[in-house]
Design an enzyme around this catalytic site. Structure first.
Site, mmCIF file in Angstrom:
data_model
loop_
_atom_site.group_PDB
_atom_site.id
_atom_site.type_symbol
_atom_site.label_atom_id
_atom_site.label_comp_id
_atom_site.label_asym_id
_atom_site.label_seq_id
_atom_site.Cartn_x
_atom_site.Cartn_y
_atom_site.Cartn_z
ATOM 1 N N ARG A 23 -12.464 -1.547 -21.671
ATOM 2 C CA ARG A 23 -11.572 -0.713 -20.842
ATOM 3 C C ARG A 23 -10.286 -1.495 -20.569
ATOM 4 O O ARG A 23 -10.328 -2.717 -20.421
ATOM 5 C CB ARG A 23 -12.259 -0.354 -19.530
ATOM 6 C CG ARG A 23 -11.382 0.451 -18.596
ATOM 7 C CD ARG A 23 -12.143 1.002 -17.401
ATOM 8 N NE ARG A 23 -11.210 1.681 -16.543
ATOM 9 C CZ ARG A 23 -10.548 1.100 -15.548
ATOM 10 N NH1 ARG A 23 -10.766 -0.168 -15.264
ATOM 11 N NH2 ARG A 23 -9.682 1.774 -14.829
ATOM 12 N N HIS A 70 -11.480 -4.446 -3.296
ATOM 13 C CA HIS A 70 -10.308 -5.090 -2.685
ATOM 14 C C HIS A 70 -9.251 -4.055 -2.329
ATOM 15 O O HIS A 70 -9.314 -2.908 -2.777
ATOM 16 C CB HIS A 70 -9.690 -6.120 -3.648
ATOM 17 C CG HIS A 70 -9.051 -5.490 -4.846
ATOM 18 N ND1 HIS A 70 -9.770 -4.985 -5.907
ATOM 19 C CD2 HIS A 70 -7.754 -5.243 -5.147
ATOM 20 C CE1 HIS A 70 -8.955 -4.480 -6.803
ATOM 21 N NE2 HIS A 70 -7.710 -4.610 -6.365
ATOM 22 N N HIS A 87 -10.521 -0.316 -3.316
ATOM 23 C CA HIS A 87 -10.947 0.100 -4.654
ATOM 24 C C HIS A 87 -11.585 -1.042 -5.442
ATOM 25 O O HIS A 87 -11.528 -2.204 -5.015
ATOM 26 C CB HIS A 87 -9.752 0.695 -5.425
ATOM 27 C CG HIS A 87 -8.586 -0.250 -5.570
ATOM 28 N ND1 HIS A 87 -7.729 -0.574 -4.533
ATOM 29 C CD2 HIS A 87 -8.134 -0.971 -6.635
ATOM 30 C CE1 HIS A 87 -6.820 -1.418 -4.948
ATOM 31 N NE2 HIS A 87 -7.042 -1.695 -6.229
ATOM 32 N N ASP A 98 -5.010 -3.835 -2.529
ATOM 33 C CA ASP A 98 -3.861 -4.570 -3.039
ATOM 34 C C ASP A 98 -3.004 -4.973 -1.834
ATOM 35 O O ASP A 98 -2.658 -4.110 -1.022
ATOM 36 C CB ASP A 98 -3.051 -3.700 -4.012
ATOM 37 C CG ASP A 98 -3.878 -3.295 -5.246
ATOM 38 O OD1 ASP A 98 -4.823 -4.030 -5.598
ATOM 39 O OD2 ASP A 98 -3.576 -2.242 -5.838
HETATM 40 O O1 LIG Z 1 -8.555 -1.631 -13.627
HETATM 41 C C1 LIG Z 1 -8.460 -0.927 -12.647
HETATM 42 O O2 LIG Z 1 -8.595 0.294 -12.709
HETATM 43 C C2 LIG Z 1 -8.187 -1.529 -11.290
HETATM 44 C C3 LIG Z 1 -7.447 -2.824 -11.339
HETATM 45 C C4 LIG Z 1 -7.033 -3.303 -9.984
HETATM 46 O O3 LIG Z 1 -7.424 -2.805 -8.978
HETATM 47 C C5 LIG Z 1 -6.089 -4.442 -9.869
HETATM 48 O O4 LIG Z 1 -5.744 -5.053 -10.899
HETATM 49 O O5 LIG Z 1 -5.678 -4.730 -8.721
HETATM 50 FE FE LIG Z 2 -6.207 -3.364 -7.243
#
Ligand SMILES: O=C(O)CCC(=O)C(=O)O
Ligand SMILES: [Fe+2]
Length: 359
Positions: A289, A223, A279, A225
């Site tokens: 994680r 996605h 990403h 952001d």
């Molecule tokens: O956890 C991550 O490294 C990415 C999280 C992410 O892309 C988001 O929450 O928009």
């Molecule tokens: Fe994100």
């Protein structure tokens, strides 16, 4: 399934991951190595050293034009705050399901707890639990107030630590906005900082439990952001990947570093010069994680317009039509998954809608 049905402690003990968590093959294609990222030392810029500021700005520009992501160190956070915030997120996600559900996200609201995001989708579910909190510079302390009102006074520390962390993140976003302005060589280097001064933020804690079939599932699917810029703290477990030069590449955690990603709104504010970062987060068999993510947003009704010098000549060179964060947010919340075509599709939709209105 709804949020209260996804119980990761139960799912983890089963030999197979339910098919709702499987993703299409193209989305789970493995990473092809580590992304070569600049690690930008912010101390010179934060202390007003012009030569070091220009060096940092140059590295920022290169990364933002290539893929939209870079790392920052010496970002000015109080010592121990990042570690404390990660610890507090473990404390929250370690609470009983019943207690976490006191902070349950009411549909239509930003803030609250979800597991597998199942309130909105029923396939391609993310293998994660999230706690999302709307932020606005206070007083009032909206992050702390939301959590304490839902979880009770005996959990006050959770709200206090996240409030302090969000205040620090928001301060850093303002500094980064100025550095981004400098990196574009703007006459008024404070253009973006001023643009975001009355803005807001969305803070999200992600918690990815170990997963028995990490090659089929994703913590967060591919996605972009939709927000302006994102500042992300990851713990020491690998998981964040960025799509760059035609393949998925790992953003390896570095002690003391924060990841900065360009989002769709900032791409529009740069007139398309800086790329919104595409990403995802992968999961693994052994380790939990955690990531703590701060998304910056402009004031809801402010028109997203790039600075005049980025629009050469006429309006015709504008890459995106005028829009507000409220409009883009509504578009991305209407069941639409955000990816690297969102801004384009949203723009076309806006233009065709305004054509319809004017005829
Ligand atoms: O956890 C991550 O490294 C990415 C999280 C992410 O892309 C988001 O929450 O928009
Ligand atoms: Fe994100």
């Amino acid at each position: 399934m709804n949020s209260s049905d996804v119980n990761f402690s139960l799912l983890q003990s089963q030999p197979n991951v339910p098919a709702e968590f499987f993703w299409p093959e193209k989305d789970v294609a493995p990473s092809e190595g580590d992304l070569d990222l600049p690690i930008i030392d912010l101390s010179g810029f934060l202390n007003g050293n012009e030569a070091e500021t220009q060096l940092a700005a140059k590295a920022v520009k290169k990364a933002c034009m290539a893929h939209g992501t870079f790392l920052v160190v010496n970002h000015g956070f109080k010592s121990g705050l990042a570690e404390k915030a990660l610890e507090i997120s473990s404390l929250f996600f370690g609470l009983s399901k019943d207690e976490k559900l006191r902070a349950y996200r009411i549909p239509g609201n930003i803030s609250g707890y979800t597991a597998g995001h199942s309130q909105r989708f029923s396939s391609n579910l993310p293998w994660n639990e999230t706690l999302t909190l709307a932020f606005k510079k206070g007083p009032p302390h909206v992050v702390e107030d939301f959590l304490t009102s839902r979880l009770g006074n005996h959990r006050q520390e959770i709200g206090q630590v996240f409030q302090e962390f969000c205040d620090a993140m928001n301060g850093l976003v303002m500094d980064l906005m100025e550095l981004l302005g400098i990196s574009m060589g703007l006459k008024d280097r404070t253009y973006y900082r001023r643009f975001f001064e009355d803005g807001s933020g969305i803070f999200r804690c992600n918690y990815y439990p170990p997963c028995k079939q990490p090659e089929k599932a994703l913590g967060v699917g591919p996605h972009n952001d939709p927000t302006a810029i994102t500042v992300l703290l990851q713990d020491d477990v690998v998981g964040l990947e960025v799509f760059a030069a035609g393949s998925w590449q790992t953003v390896r955690p570095r002690p003391g570093a924060l990841v900065v990603n360009v989002g769709d709104t900032f791409m529009a504010l740069s007139n398309g010069n800086y790329r919104s970062c595409y990403h995802r987060a992968v999961v693994n068999k052994e380790k939990v994680r955690r990531s703590l993510v701060f998304f910056s947003c402009p004031r809801e009704d402010k028109i997203i317009v790039p600075p005049p010098e980025l629009v050469e000549g006429e309006e015709a060179s504008r890459k995106y039509p005028d829009f507000t964060w409220a409009q883009l947010q509504k578009f991305t919340q209407s069941g639409y998954r955000v990816d690297n075509t969102t801004l384009h599709n949203f723009s076309s939709w806006l233009v065709s809608n305004s054509d319809k209105k004017s005829t």
